[in-house]
Design a protein around this motif. Structure first.
Motif, mmCIF file in Angstrom:
data_model
loop_
_atom_site.group_PDB
_atom_site.id
_atom_site.type_symbol
_atom_site.label_atom_id
_atom_site.label_comp_id
_atom_site.label_asym_id
_atom_site.label_seq_id
_atom_site.Cartn_x
_atom_site.Cartn_y
_atom_site.Cartn_z
ATOM 1 N N LYS A 66 -13.200 -7.720 4.245
ATOM 2 C CA LYS A 66 -14.135 -6.640 4.573
ATOM 3 C C LYS A 66 -13.402 -5.470 5.242
ATOM 4 O O LYS A 66 -13.848 -4.328 5.183
ATOM 5 C CB LYS A 66 -15.197 -7.223 5.524
ATOM 6 N N TYR A 67 -12.274 -5.786 5.855
ATOM 7 C CA TYR A 67 -11.585 -4.795 6.675
ATOM 8 C C TYR A 67 -11.282 -3.486 5.917
ATOM 9 O O TYR A 67 -11.691 -2.414 6.351
ATOM 10 C CB TYR A 67 -10.297 -5.425 7.254
ATOM 11 N N PRO A 68 -10.596 -3.548 4.782
ATOM 12 C CA PRO A 68 -10.300 -2.281 4.108
ATOM 13 C C PRO A 68 -11.554 -1.610 3.542
ATOM 14 O O PRO A 68 -11.607 -0.379 3.452
ATOM 15 C CB PRO A 68 -9.333 -2.688 2.977
ATOM 16 N N LEU A 69 -12.566 -2.424 3.210
ATOM 17 C CA LEU A 69 -13.800 -1.826 2.668
ATOM 18 C C LEU A 69 -14.494 -0.996 3.755
ATOM 19 O O LEU A 69 -14.987 0.106 3.488
ATOM 20 C CB LEU A 69 -14.741 -2.922 2.146
ATOM 21 N N ASP A 70 -14.506 -1.516 4.986
ATOM 22 C CA ASP A 70 -15.098 -0.758 6.098
ATOM 23 C C ASP A 70 -14.343 0.548 6.330
ATOM 24 O O ASP A 70 -14.941 1.602 6.578
ATOM 25 C CB ASP A 70 -15.079 -1.596 7.386
ATOM 26 N N GLY A 109 -8.330 -3.212 -1.765
ATOM 27 C CA GLY A 109 -7.676 -2.868 -0.510
ATOM 28 C C GLY A 109 -8.162 -1.518 -0.024
ATOM 29 O O GLY A 109 -9.366 -1.236 -0.013
ATOM 30 N N ASN A 110 -7.235 -0.649 0.327
ATOM 31 C CA ASN A 110 -7.630 0.673 0.826
ATOM 32 C C ASN A 110 -8.131 1.602 -0.276
ATOM 33 O O ASN A 110 -8.546 2.733 0.007
ATOM 34 C CB ASN A 110 -6.476 1.310 1.610
ATOM 35 N N ALA A 111 -8.089 1.139 -1.476
ATOM 36 C CA ALA A 111 -8.769 1.787 -2.611
ATOM 37 C C ALA A 111 -8.411 3.266 -2.815
ATOM 38 O O ALA A 111 -9.273 4.107 -3.034
ATOM 39 C CB ALA A 111 -10.291 1.602 -2.471
ATOM 40 N N HIS A 112 -7.122 3.554 -2.776
ATOM 41 C CA HIS A 112 -6.693 4.938 -3.009
ATOM 42 C C HIS A 112 -7.055 5.399 -4.421
ATOM 43 O O HIS A 112 -7.340 6.581 -4.638
ATOM 44 C CB HIS A 112 -5.172 5.051 -2.806
ATOM 45 N N GLU A 113 -7.071 4.459 -5.367
ATOM 46 C CA GLU A 113 -7.425 4.829 -6.755
ATOM 47 C C GLU A 113 -8.882 5.281 -6.811
ATOM 48 O O GLU A 113 -9.228 6.190 -7.564
ATOM 49 C CB GLU A 113 -7.241 3.642 -7.714
ATOM 50 N N ALA A 114 -9.728 4.612 -6.003
ATOM 51 C CA ALA A 114 -11.147 4.988 -6.001
ATOM 52 C C ALA A 114 -11.309 6.388 -5.407
ATOM 53 O O ALA A 114 -12.051 7.216 -5.953
ATOM 54 C CB ALA A 114 -11.954 3.977 -5.180
ATOM 55 N N ALA A 115 -10.597 6.660 -4.315
ATOM 56 C CA ALA A 115 -10.691 7.991 -3.695
ATOM 57 C C ALA A 115 -10.251 9.058 -4.702
ATOM 58 O O ALA A 115 -10.883 10.110 -4.834
ATOM 59 C CB ALA A 115 -9.831 8.042 -2.438
ATOM 60 N N GLU A 154 -15.706 4.504 6.017
ATOM 61 C CA GLU A 154 -15.541 5.500 7.096
ATOM 62 C C GLU A 154 -15.059 6.834 6.525
ATOM 63 O O GLU A 154 -15.489 7.894 6.939
ATOM 64 C CB GLU A 154 -14.476 5.015 8.085
ATOM 65 N N ASN A 155 -14.154 6.730 5.534
ATOM 66 C CA ASN A 155 -13.591 7.948 4.945
ATOM 67 C C ASN A 155 -14.427 8.526 3.816
ATOM 68 O O ASN A 155 -14.264 9.682 3.447
ATOM 69 C CB ASN A 155 -12.176 7.673 4.404
ATOM 70 N N GLN A 156 -15.293 7.683 3.254
ATOM 71 C CA GLN A 156 -16.122 8.119 2.108
ATOM 72 C C GLN A 156 -17.579 7.761 2.412
ATOM 73 O O GLN A 156 -18.162 6.878 1.768
ATOM 74 C CB GLN A 156 -15.707 7.370 0.822
ATOM 75 N N PRO A 157 -18.172 8.422 3.420
ATOM 76 C CA PRO A 157 -19.511 7.991 3.880
ATOM 77 C C PRO A 157 -20.602 8.108 2.830
ATOM 78 O O PRO A 157 -21.637 7.458 2.959
ATOM 79 C CB PRO A 157 -19.788 8.895 5.087
ATOM 80 N N ASP A 169 0.846 -1.192 0.000
ATOM 81 C CA ASP A 169 0.000 0.000 0.000
ATOM 82 C C ASP A 169 0.884 1.246 0.000
ATOM 83 O O ASP A 169 1.579 1.506 0.980
ATOM 84 C CB ASP A 169 -0.898 -0.029 1.246
ATOM 85 N N VAL A 170 0.844 2.002 -1.094
ATOM 86 C CA VAL A 170 1.725 3.168 -1.172
ATOM 87 C C VAL A 170 1.051 4.434 -0.652
ATOM 88 O O VAL A 170 1.607 5.525 -0.729
ATOM 89 C CB VAL A 170 2.291 3.390 -2.597
ATOM 90 N N GLY A 171 -0.156 4.293 -0.111
ATOM 91 C CA GLY A 171 -0.796 5.421 0.573
ATOM 92 C C GLY A 171 -1.506 6.403 -0.337
ATOM 93 O O GLY A 171 -2.129 7.361 0.134
ATOM 94 N N GLN A 172 -1.423 6.180 -1.624
ATOM 95 C CA GLN A 172 -2.126 7.043 -2.574
ATOM 96 C C GLN A 172 -2.231 6.296 -3.905
ATOM 97 O O GLN A 172 -1.551 5.288 -4.099
ATOM 98 C CB GLN A 172 -1.360 8.349 -2.791
ATOM 99 N N ALA A 173 -3.076 6.805 -4.788
ATOM 100 C CA ALA A 173 -3.135 6.216 -6.132
ATOM 101 C C ALA A 173 -1.772 6.397 -6.784
ATOM 102 O O ALA A 173 -1.113 7.420 -6.593
ATOM 103 C CB ALA A 173 -4.215 6.930 -6.951
ATOM 104 N N THR A 174 -1.335 5.389 -7.523
ATOM 105 C CA THR A 174 0.007 5.484 -8.121
ATOM 106 C C THR A 174 -0.032 6.359 -9.388
ATOM 107 O O THR A 174 -1.078 6.503 -10.027
ATOM 108 C CB THR A 174 0.574 4.086 -8.437
#
Ligand code: SAM
Length: 197
Positions: A73-77, A50-56, A81-84, A22-27
């Protein structure tokens, strides 16, 4: 291979914060591709998100129909939380191989390398099935092999060409010039258009 790469395995990686992928942002390669798309109504899937930085990133830039999918489910939850306001119907807690849908664009980011090499042909067929006519699979794949048993599981251009060419028109499959620093020189960029087979 002794490891069972199931939901429990991936969730424990998230719980133990063993998420070196996980590089913490979309690549950059993916950002750059998304930046030049004018039609923000495209239906886009990010499997193994995963943490879906590309989606954000895509949401921030106005894409309206982004779907994310993960076995864990963990990263989806965390994402919700960040994208309600993200539509629950676009969030898929599911095995990729069981997913049904049809997309204009599918984004690959360290998902292929997370799967057992024995699933690679099924991955190609499933990607093909999930894309609409003329749909596109875009993203990055490792252009190297690893000493330790994966994940990640590596690969190279010849291998990718051989597994994708029957189902996809290979528009781009070449070394990536704008990888994030830890992966510089070790990735290929792919832009593959669904073939009618
Ligand atoms: C190496 S991680 C990459 C995550 C994300 N793409 C990134 O770059 O940060 C692989 C992800 O794929 C998910 N995954 C593994 N096998 C899967 C499967 N069969 N279906 C859906 N997701 C899967 C894992 O839970 C994990 O989140």
């Amino acid at each position: 291979m002794n490891l069972s790469l199931d939901e429990q395995y991936w969730t424990s990686r998230y719980l133990q914060n063993q998420i070196g992928w996980d590089v913490g942002q979309a690549t950059f390669p993916i950002k750059q591709y998304l930046d030049q798309i004018e039609n923000k109504d495209l239906k886009v899937l990010i499997p193994g998100a995963g943490n879906a930085h590309e989606a954000a990133y895509a949401l921030e830039f106005g894409f309206k129909n982004i779907h994310i999918l993960d076995l864990s489910k963990y990263p989806l939850d965390k994402f919700i939380e960040n994208q309600p306001t993200f539509p629950p119907s676009n969030l898929h807690h599911q095995d990729f191989f069981l997913h049904q849908g049809n997309y204009d664009l599918i984004i690959e980011q360290t998902f292929f390398c997370a799967l057992s090499p024995s699933q690679r042909i099924d991955y190609v067929k499933k990607m093909h099935q999930l894309l609409k006519k003329d749909g596109v699979l875009m993203g990055v794949l490792f252009n190297r092999y690893f000493e330790q048993e994966g994940p990640p599981f590596g690969g190279d251009i010849d291998l990718y060409k051989s597994i994708f060419e029957n189902h996809f028109e290979i528009k781009i499959l070449e070394p990536c010039y704008n990888s994030v620093p830890p992966r510089r020189g070790a990735e290929v960029f792919i832009l593959l258009k669904k073939k009618e087979v």
